[in-house]
Scaffold this motif. Structure first.
Motif, short mmCIF file in Angstrom:
data_model
loop_
_atom_site.label_atom_id
_atom_site.label_comp_id
_atom_site.label_asym_id
_atom_site.label_seq_id
_atom_site.Cartn_x
_atom_site.Cartn_y
_atom_site.Cartn_z
N GLU A 102 0.75 -1.15 -0.02
CA GLU A 102 -0.05 0.03 0.01
C GLU A 102 0.85 1.37 0.07
O GLU A 102 0.81 2.26 -0.72
CB GLU A 102 -0.99 -0.21 1.27
CG GLU A 102 -1.89 1.21 1.25
CD GLU A 102 -2.91 1.22 2.39
OE1 GLU A 102 -3.39 2.12 2.77
OE2 GLU A 102 -2.91 0.09 3.04
N THR A 103 1.96 1.15 0.71
CA THR A 103 3.01 2.42 0.86
C THR A 103 3.55 2.62 -0.57
O THR A 103 3.80 3.69 -1.11
CB THR A 103 3.98 2.00 1.83
OG1 THR A 103 3.51 1.95 3.13
CG2 THR A 103 5.04 3.24 1.81
N LYS A 106 0.94 4.25 -2.86
CA LYS A 106 0.94 5.76 -2.93
C LYS A 106 2.34 6.47 -3.45
O LYS A 106 2.04 7.74 -3.39
CB LYS A 106 0.93 6.06 -1.22
CG LYS A 106 -0.68 5.36 -0.62
CD LYS A 106 -0.74 5.76 0.87
CE LYS A 106 -1.98 5.19 1.24
NZ LYS A 106 -2.15 5.49 2.85
N TRP A 194 -4.04 13.93 -5.22
CA TRP A 194 -4.14 12.53 -4.80
C TRP A 194 -5.16 12.57 -3.76
O TRP A 194 -5.67 11.30 -3.61
CB TRP A 194 -2.67 12.47 -4.05
CG TRP A 194 -2.47 11.10 -3.13
CD1 TRP A 194 -2.54 11.08 -1.90
CD2 TRP A 194 -2.38 9.76 -3.61
NE1 TRP A 194 -2.57 9.88 -1.65
CE2 TRP A 194 -2.38 9.14 -2.33
CE3 TRP A 194 -2.02 9.25 -4.84
CZ2 TRP A 194 -2.19 7.83 -2.43
CZ3 TRP A 194 -1.78 7.89 -4.93
CH2 TRP A 194 -1.92 7.13 -3.71
N GLU A 195 -5.30 13.52 -2.83
CA GLU A 195 -6.10 13.14 -1.94
C GLU A 195 -7.68 12.92 -2.52
O GLU A 195 -8.48 12.22 -1.56
CB GLU A 195 -6.39 14.70 -1.11
CG GLU A 195 -4.98 14.79 -0.13
CD GLU A 195 -4.02 15.32 -0.97
OE1 GLU A 195 -4.15 15.77 -2.10
OE2 GLU A 195 -3.05 15.41 -0.63
N TYR A 197 -8.47 11.04 -4.85
CA TYR A 197 -8.52 9.72 -5.64
C TYR A 197 -7.89 8.67 -4.74
O TYR A 197 -7.60 7.62 -5.43
CB TYR A 197 -8.40 9.80 -7.00
CG TYR A 197 -9.33 10.81 -7.86
CD1 TYR A 197 -10.51 10.41 -7.95
CD2 TYR A 197 -8.67 11.93 -8.08
CE1 TYR A 197 -11.43 11.62 -8.44
CE2 TYR A 197 -9.29 12.96 -8.62
CZ TYR A 197 -10.75 12.57 -9.07
OH TYR A 197 -11.62 13.63 -9.69
N VAL A 198 -7.38 8.76 -3.74
CA VAL A 198 -6.42 8.05 -3.04
C VAL A 198 -6.75 6.50 -3.03
O VAL A 198 -5.92 5.70 -3.40
CB VAL A 198 -6.04 8.40 -1.56
CG1 VAL A 198 -7.33 8.58 -0.61
CG2 VAL A 198 -4.87 7.68 -1.03
N ASP A 199 -7.87 6.37 -2.50
CA ASP A 199 -8.24 4.75 -2.62
C ASP A 199 -8.30 4.35 -4.03
O ASP A 199 -7.65 3.00 -4.09
CB ASP A 199 -9.78 4.47 -1.93
CG ASP A 199 -9.77 5.11 -0.49
OD1 ASP A 199 -8.54 5.10 0.03
OD2 ASP A 199 -10.74 5.60 0.13
N GLU A 200 -8.79 4.78 -4.97
CA GLU A 200 -8.73 4.32 -6.29
C GLU A 200 -7.47 4.09 -6.83
O GLU A 200 -7.22 3.13 -7.35
CB GLU A 200 -9.84 5.18 -7.22
CG GLU A 200 -10.12 4.88 -8.69
CD GLU A 200 -11.08 5.25 -9.44
OE1 GLU A 200 -11.26 5.02 -10.56
OE2 GLU A 200 -11.39 6.46 -8.84
N VAL A 202 -4.75 3.95 -5.55
CA VAL A 202 -3.80 2.91 -4.67
C VAL A 202 -4.13 1.51 -5.18
O VAL A 202 -3.14 0.63 -5.45
CB VAL A 202 -3.92 2.92 -3.21
CG1 VAL A 202 -3.66 1.77 -2.34
CG2 VAL A 202 -3.30 4.06 -2.51
N ALA A 203 -5.48 1.20 -5.31
CA ALA A 203 -5.72 -0.06 -5.95
C ALA A 203 -5.16 -0.22 -7.31
O ALA A 203 -4.86 -1.40 -7.74
CB ALA A 203 -7.35 -0.12 -5.88
N GLN A 204 -5.26 0.75 -8.16
CA GLN A 204 -4.70 0.54 -9.45
C GLN A 204 -3.19 0.25 -9.46
O GLN A 204 -2.77 -0.39 -10.12
CB GLN A 204 -5.07 2.06 -10.48
CG GLN A 204 -6.51 2.29 -10.77
CD GLN A 204 -6.62 3.46 -11.59
OE1 GLN A 204 -5.78 3.88 -12.07
NE2 GLN A 204 -7.83 3.85 -11.22
#
Length: 219
Positions: A102-103, A106, A194-195, A197-200, A202-204
């Motif tokens: 996850e890091t 990001k 980034w703030e 769309y952070v979750d989307e 990170v998944a990509q």
């Protein structure tokens, strides 16, 4: 002065003083030769002065052109240094097995093609094509100027390879990061806020940050 010698020569001829006649004739010839040499010297001085003016004008124009080129190169090197730092930081993160996925996801992808030097050779090319490069008297400088186009060609070749690799990496990223709506900040596409769309994102990114192809492109 020549008329004076000629009058004396005629008087000597009439008086049949042959010896003195030849001496005066030789003196007249010497006087004419000296006059010609002086005239040629003055003419050469004028031509050299004109050549010096032309050379100085060319050197000033070349100096301005090369100062402009070096300033462009300095700015380019500064941009490339910042770009390399971003790449190195990103590469160190995604290749570190101790960092959580996850890091890694990001971390900012090292994309972007960057700018080229855009070196200007207008003055030098003009001097070479017109033959005025020969007005430069300093042979060492002239030799360096003649070598310059080959150096630029070598630089451009290396720069094209660098751009091609970055374009390849840029394409890689764009095919794996879905186009996002423009954010309220500058930038659009995968250059996002980034703030928002952070979750989307990170998944990509989690899909490719450990990909060997991606890591090789960054490296």
């Amino acid at each position: 002065m020549i008329k004076f010698f000629r009058k004396i020569r005629y008087d000597l001829m009439e008086k049949k003083k042959t010896g003195k006649y030849f001496k005066y004739a030789i003196g007249e010839i010497i006087l004419v030769v000296i006059g010609i040499l002086i005239a040629l010297q003055i003419n050469n001085w004028n031509e050299n002065r004109k050549a010096d003016i032309i050379e100085n004008k060319a050197l000033v124009a070349l100096k301005n052109e090369f100062e402009n080129n070096i300033e462009r190169l300095k700015r380019l090197c500064e941009r490339k240094a910042r770009f390399e730092e971003i790449h190195r930081t990103y590469w160190n993160i995604i290749t570190n097995d101790t960092i959580p996925l996850e890091t890694k996801a990001k971390a900012f992808p090292a994309g972007g093609v960057g700018k080229t030097w855009g070196v200007q050779n207008t003055v030098l090319n003009g001097l070479v094509s017109s033959g005025q490069i020969d007005n430069i008297k300093n042979d060492s400088l002239k030799k360096l100027l003649m070598l310059w186009p080959n150096l630029v060609q070598t630089w451009n070749y290396e720069e094209e390879k660098w751009i091609a690799i970055n374009q390849e990496n840029d394409t890689y990223l764009k095919t794996r990061i879905r186009e996002l709506p423009p954010s309220t900040s500058e930038g659009k596409g995968w250059q996002y806020n980034w703030e928002d769309y952070v979750d989307e994102l990170v998944a990509q990114r989690a899909i490719f940050v450990n990909d060997l192809e991606h890591q090789n492109l960054v490296a």
